[in-house]
Design an enzyme around this catalytic site. Structure first.
Site, PDB file in Angstrom:
ATOM      1  N   GLU A   1      25.497  11.301   4.486  1.00 58.63           N
ATOM      2  CA  GLU A   1      25.380  12.745   4.665  1.00 58.63           C
ATOM      3  C   GLU A   1      25.101  13.054   6.131  1.00 58.63           C
ATOM      4  O   GLU A   1      24.234  12.408   6.735  1.00 58.63           O
ATOM      5  CB  GLU A   1      24.255  13.316   3.797  1.00 58.63           C
ATOM      6  CG  GLU A   1      24.227  14.834   3.808  1.00 58.63           C
ATOM      7  CD  GLU A   1      23.173  15.441   2.878  1.00 58.63           C
ATOM      8  OE1 GLU A   1      23.045  16.659   2.865  1.00 58.63           O
ATOM      9  OE2 GLU A   1      22.470  14.683   2.184  1.00 58.63           O
TER      10      GLU A   1
ATOM     11  N   GLU B   1      19.112  11.246  -0.816  1.00 61.51           N
ATOM     12  CA  GLU B   1      19.075  11.285  -2.274  1.00 61.51           C
ATOM     13  C   GLU B   1      20.255  10.623  -2.948  1.00 61.51           C
ATOM     14  O   GLU B   1      20.588  10.974  -4.096  1.00 61.51           O
ATOM     15  CB  GLU B   1      18.993  12.736  -2.744  1.00 61.51           C
ATOM     16  CG  GLU B   1      20.249  13.590  -2.518  1.00 61.51           C
ATOM     17  CD  GLU B   1      20.299  14.330  -1.202  1.00 61.51           C
ATOM     18  OE1 GLU B   1      21.087  15.278  -1.069  1.00 61.51           O
ATOM     19  OE2 GLU B   1      19.542  13.950  -0.286  1.00 61.51           O
TER      20      GLU B   1
ATOM     21  N   HIS C   1      11.009  15.421  -3.432  1.00 53.42           N
ATOM     22  CA  HIS C   1      12.191  16.131  -2.945  1.00 53.42           C
ATOM     23  C   HIS C   1      13.468  15.354  -3.268  1.00 53.42           C
ATOM     24  O   HIS C   1      14.423  15.917  -3.819  1.00 53.42           O
ATOM     25  CB  HIS C   1      12.066  16.334  -1.434  1.00 53.42           C
ATOM     26  CG  HIS C   1      13.206  17.062  -0.810  1.00 53.42           C
ATOM     27  ND1 HIS C   1      13.187  18.419  -0.566  1.00 53.42           N
ATOM     28  CD2 HIS C   1      14.411  16.638  -0.376  1.00 53.42           C
ATOM     29  CE1 HIS C   1      14.326  18.790  -0.018  1.00 53.42           C
ATOM     30  NE2 HIS C   1      15.089  17.715   0.119  1.00 53.42           N
ATOM     31  N   GLU C   2      13.492  14.081  -2.932  1.00 52.50           N
ATOM     32  CA  GLU C   2      14.705  13.297  -3.155  1.00 52.50           C
ATOM     33  C   GLU C   2      14.982  13.092  -4.646  1.00 52.50           C
ATOM     34  O   GLU C   2      16.137  13.109  -5.074  1.00 52.50           O
ATOM     35  CB  GLU C   2      14.615  11.952  -2.431  1.00 52.50           C
ATOM     36  CG  GLU C   2      14.363  12.050  -0.934  1.00 52.50           C
ATOM     37  CD  GLU C   2      15.331  12.968  -0.201  1.00 52.50           C
ATOM     38  OE1 GLU C   2      16.503  13.071  -0.618  1.00 52.50           O
ATOM     39  OE2 GLU C   2      14.909  13.600   0.784  1.00 52.50           O
TER      40      GLU C   2
ATOM     41  N   GLU D   1      19.432  22.275  -0.395  1.00 55.00           N
ATOM     42  CA  GLU D   1      18.226  21.943   0.347  1.00 55.00           C
ATOM     43  C   GLU D   1      17.137  23.005   0.233  1.00 55.00           C
ATOM     44  O   GLU D   1      15.965  22.690   0.044  1.00 55.00           O
ATOM     45  CB  GLU D   1      18.560  21.679   1.815  1.00 55.00           C
ATOM     46  CG  GLU D   1      19.426  20.449   2.046  1.00 55.00           C
ATOM     47  CD  GLU D   1      18.793  19.157   1.546  1.00 55.00           C
ATOM     48  OE1 GLU D   1      17.588  19.145   1.237  1.00 55.00           O
ATOM     49  OE2 GLU D   1      19.527  18.155   1.440  1.00 55.00           O
TER      50      GLU D   1
END
Length: 929
Positions: free
Chosen positions: A154, A298, A331-332, A354
């Protein structure tokens, strides 16, 4: 497959004009959101074979292609296929439908591979590429870190592996075969489930991984190396699926992954309990690597993390480190649904995944710890950093309209402001309504690549409300300004709030529209208690809002009237910071703010009242100190500030009340007695600020408070010291004690009293955890004298074999405001502890130095010159890291004329440098416009 919603917001006129102009042949070209078009072909299945060798590695990709161009006109040729690539990826061969193409049958450039005359219907492409991961200092695509192979794809890193449609709306199922030397690379990891393993001749072995879920190529991941593993199991609470959770690290770090594993378990349970979202595979892997441009990634079932966000022990990690690990692991993991199962149609929609996932991780952390403290922490960061971004040359909407390098838009605006926009839905719809919207979002779009408008439509449809005015937040840059005035009618017992809003112009957007601002509020009576809120509607009816309500303000001006208000109240507005705006309340006095600081039932607004009092004082004293002109030192600044009235007794008394209030949380106290950052003050100083003078004024106020509150500060230290032998614990209560104790010590240290300095050195030596140790060192580093040198030398000797801990050592020294610190920082650049190829090292040293108002902004420009040199040096190695570093110059217009000229000169030098990367060019050139 559901069709993506059509986005109809207009692009500002200036951007339309830029788009019409032909690009200069030497200027990197922009991409525009308005130009989005689906690809002419899709990929349904990808088979990858990695043959990893020490000299060069070979990648064979087989792509099953599907036509996506619709019905062709009679006689029209089928469209060509352009695959993204990179100049360091060597094309070995390409075959279409089993036929190998000769060199003249395709078009190859440094950035692409174009194939024409393709077959009708479905067909396969086979591409063989050769890579040298060991030479890949960009850390994008396939590279080596600490001897191990790993990937980062990414946003556009997959093209650094093979030629592909490197865009998020191309979703395929991946099967990956990895082959390598077994002794050197015993662990072979990929996405999805492990399907096969085996041994090969010559001491080699292989593993085959299959991911059953379609995904964009940016979620592809591979790891091969010598790694140790710790495992635990989790049984999901919805279907009872048994999931193996594994973290892979270097052998010596295996004892530091338990907290990350525990955080993963908490994340999985929280997502089930809060959103009904369950993990969908039998395996979840995390790998920690030392060389990583970002924080974590992620990738489906194979998260790759920067080591600093996985490894923790009380001796090597602070409370802040533990908090970040918990938040980032969450978060991930949360991306599995908000980002992986439902992803972005194009990179302009990045905030879709995000911003939403940051909101989710903030809510998770708030539930795991202290919700009021977490909210204040998030707003402090937003104001000190994102508001600055919104007011500068790099200002952009949370959904940008154009970019040159997408890597440059992983910004605080997209992430943090994007999260605040998601929070608007939560505030307007309530927890139940927000959950209904999330459920519909997943029901409609699971397995698809969608847009921000699709998310807004799901929220609106699930709740039967119109949310069209929320769309402006996605397309409009800048921080809205909210102006509120009030009036009370004692005869009719009505209280009115007149609201106005405007958003200042930003690059490419001179005209702004009103945005939807939810104003969460309460009204305090003379006794400090919340009054009942009865809102008069336009038709004359009255709505009972309880004691805390939400006003929906989405026009340029509006008036809200409350009835049955027994006496003139003190308004508590934007409770919980219900919208990311700058608010001015007309007629609000210091007495009102002291009243709110003492009585407001909303913790955020209680803290905010103190911040507003401090901000007003700092600006008043800065104006007085600047009026004298000429050179300034601590003595001159103190004399001018004292002559202007100094620190009011009322503020000292308010801080004393906070410190001695036994009902307040220690972390809240620590933040309540902290002054606003310099960044929050800069845009309020007309004519450009002298950053060194502003620093001097802040230090004058801190020293004055330290002297006046010394007994209370010393008492806070004593009351919050743990008894000898107390084991370290990471929980809200323990963190609160350490936060208050160490904040009190930091304030006391500014007195430069030999007894306090000696006490800090003793505490540094006797500290039983890294939180206390680094806090003491941080205070000592700001002082001149033998104690500073003793502590720094001792810390290095103790942790010279701990690279993550040495990042703190580098960062503290780089960011120190001790006079003449640049010379020390320059020496650190050649110190054995510093590795310019490692992003973490660069962030600690270079960005750390950029945060020093005294030394980075030295009047002779030496700090700017050194940083400019560093940007160009790092750009030759890692474009993403250099782009982050050049951001230190983007706020140059906020400073005085002399510093503006020097910072601008560095930007001009950087832009003119031959061979400058697109990443750095984009930020530096926009900063100059």
């Amino acid at each position: 497959m559901a069709a993506a919603a059509t986005e109809t917001e207009e692009i500002p006129e200036i951007q339309q004009e830029e788009h019409k102009q032909p690009p200069h042949p030497t200027t990197p070209q922009q991409k525009f959101r308005k130009d989005y078009a689906p690809p002419p072909y899709l990929v349904s299945n990808v088979h990858l074979n990695f043959d990893l060798r020490e000299d060069a590695s070979t990648v064979t990709s087989r792509l099953h292609m599907l036509p996506n161009y619709g019905q062709l006109a009679a006689g029209a040729a089928r469209p060509a296929l352009t695959l993204d690539g990179r100049k360091d990826v060597k094309l070995v061969s390409v075959a279409v439908a089993g036929v190998k193409l000769e060199a003249g049958a395709y078009e190859l450039t440094d950035k692409s591979l174009k194939l024409s005359g393709l077959p009708e219907g479905e067909f396969e492409i086979e591409i063989v590429t050769e890579l040298k991961p060991q030479d890949n200092t960009l850390l994008e695509g396939l590279y080596k870190s600490s001897g191990n192979y790993c990937t980062q794809c990414e946003a556009e890193g997959f093209r650094g592996i093979t030629f592909f449609l490197d865009r998020p709306d191309v979703m395929a199922k991946y099967t990956t075969r990895i082959e390598a030397d077994e002794a050197g690379y015993p662990v072979l990891l990929g996405n999805g489930n492990l399907k096969d393993t085996g041994k090969l001749e010559g001491g080699r072995h292989y593993a085959v991984w299959e991911d059953p879920f379609p995904k964009p190529c940016y979620l592809f991941a591979l790891v091969a190396g010598k790694l140790a593993m710790k495992e635990r199991h989790y049984t999901t609470g919805i279907t009872g699926r048994k999931v193996a959770l594994r973290i892979f690290v270097q052998e010596q770090n295996l004892g530091r992954v338990d907290f990350a594993l525990e955080s993963l378990v908490k994340s999985m349970k929280w997502d089930e309990d809060t959103y009904g979202l369950e993990y969908d595979l039998d395996l979840f892997n995390i790998v920690a690597v030392d060389d990583f441009n970002m924080g974590a990634m992620e990738n489906k079932s194979l998260n790759i993390f920067n080591s600093r966000l996985v490894l923790a022990s009380p001796e090597t990690a602070t409370d802040l480190d533990y908090s970040r690990i918990e938040g980032v692991v969450g978060h991930e993991y949360f991306h599995n649904w908000t980002g992986n199962r439902v992803t972005c149609r194009d990179w302009f929609q990045l905030t879709l995944k995000e911003g939403l996932t940051v909101f989710r991780d903030q809510e998770f952390s708030a539930d795991m710890n202290s919700r009021p403290v977490k909210r204040i922490e998030d707003v402090m960061m937003l104001r000190s950093s994102q508001f600055t971004e919104d007011a500068g040359p790099m200002a952009h909407p949370i959904r940008p309209e154009s970019y040159i390098k997408m890597d440059n838009f992983y910004t605080l605006t997209v992430y943090e402001k994007g999260s605040e926009v998601v929070r608007l839905y939560d505030t307007l719809l309530g927890k139940e309504g927000f959950r209904k919207g999330m459920d519909l979002y997943f029901k409609r779009h699971d397995g698809h690549a969608v847009t921000c408008d699709d998310f807004r439509a799901a929220m609106a449809d699930a709740n039967g409300v119109n949310l069209d005015t929320l769309g402006t937040w996605y397309s409009q840059a800048g921080t809205p300004h909210l102006h509120v005035s009030s009036s009370y009618d004692a005869v009719s017992k009505t209280y009115s709030l007149a609201c106005k809003q405007h958003t200042p112009p930003s690059p490419g957007q001179d005209t702004k529209l009103p945005v939807l601002i939810p104003i969460k509020l309460g009204l305090l009576g003379p006794d400090g208690e919340d009054l009942p809120l009865k809102l008069r509607n336009a038709d004359g009816s009255v709505t009972d809002l309880g004691t805390t309500g939400v006003l929906r303000f989405d026009t340029a001006e509006a008036t809200f009237t409350f009835v049955e208000v027994p006496s003139e109240p003190v308004p508590s507005l934007l409770r919980g910071f219900s919208a990311p705006v700058k608010m001015e309340v007309e007629g609000r006095t210091d007495d009102h703010l002291y009243f709110l600081l003492a009585h407001d039932s909303d913790p955020f607004n209680r803290w905010e009242a103190g911040q507003r009092l401090s901000r007003k004082l700092l600006l008043q004293l800065y104006t007085a100190a600047a009026a004298g002109g000429g050179a300034h030192n601590d003595k001159v600044v103190a004399e001018r500030c004292s002559a202007a009235g100094g620190v009011p007794d009322a503020l000292v008394a308010a801080f004393r009340s906070v410190l001695t209030d036994e009902d307040l949380d220690g972390s809240f106290k620590a933040m309540a007695i902290s002054l606003p950052t310099s960044n929050e003050l800069l845009d309020a100083i007309s004519g450009g600020a002298d950053p060194t003078l502003l620093y001097g004024v802040r230090m004058y106020v801190v020293r004055t408070l330290a002297a006046a509150l010394r007994p209370e500060l010393e008492a806070a230290v004593k009351a919050n010291d743990d008894p000898a032998g107390t084991p370290y614990a990471f929980n809200a209560a323990a963190c609160a004690r350490r936060a208050l104790k160490n904040r009190a010590l930091a304030i006391l240290s500014t007195l430069e009293d030999p007894a306090i300095t000696a006490m800090l050195l003793r505490r540094f030596k006797e500290a039983s955890n890294m939180t206390d140790e680094i806090a003491a060192l941080g205070s000592l580093v700001e002082l001149s004298g033998p104690e500073r040198e003793t502590a720094l030398a001792s810390f290095y000797d103790k942790f010279k074999d701990e690279p993550l801990v040495l990042l703190k050592w580098l960062g503290l020294q780089a960011g120190s405001n001790a006079p003449g610190n640049l010379a020390l920082v320059q020496k650190l650049e050649t110190h054995p502890a510093f590795n310019i190829n490692n992003p973490n090292n660069c962030y600690s040293l270079f960005l750390g130095f950029g945060r020093s108002p005294v030394n980075f902004h030295a009047a002779d420009g030496s700090g700017y010159k050194w940083m400019g040199d560093a940007v160009l040096k790092v750009d030759g190695l890692n474009h993403q890291v250099a782009a982050r570093m050049v951001s230190a110059f983007t706020t140059w217009r906020q400073y005085d004329a002399e510093r503006q000229a020097m910072m601008k000169a560095q930007l001009e030098r950087i832009v003119a440098h031959p061979g400058l990367s697109e990443n750095v060019f984009e930020i530096a050139s926009k900063s100059l416009k």
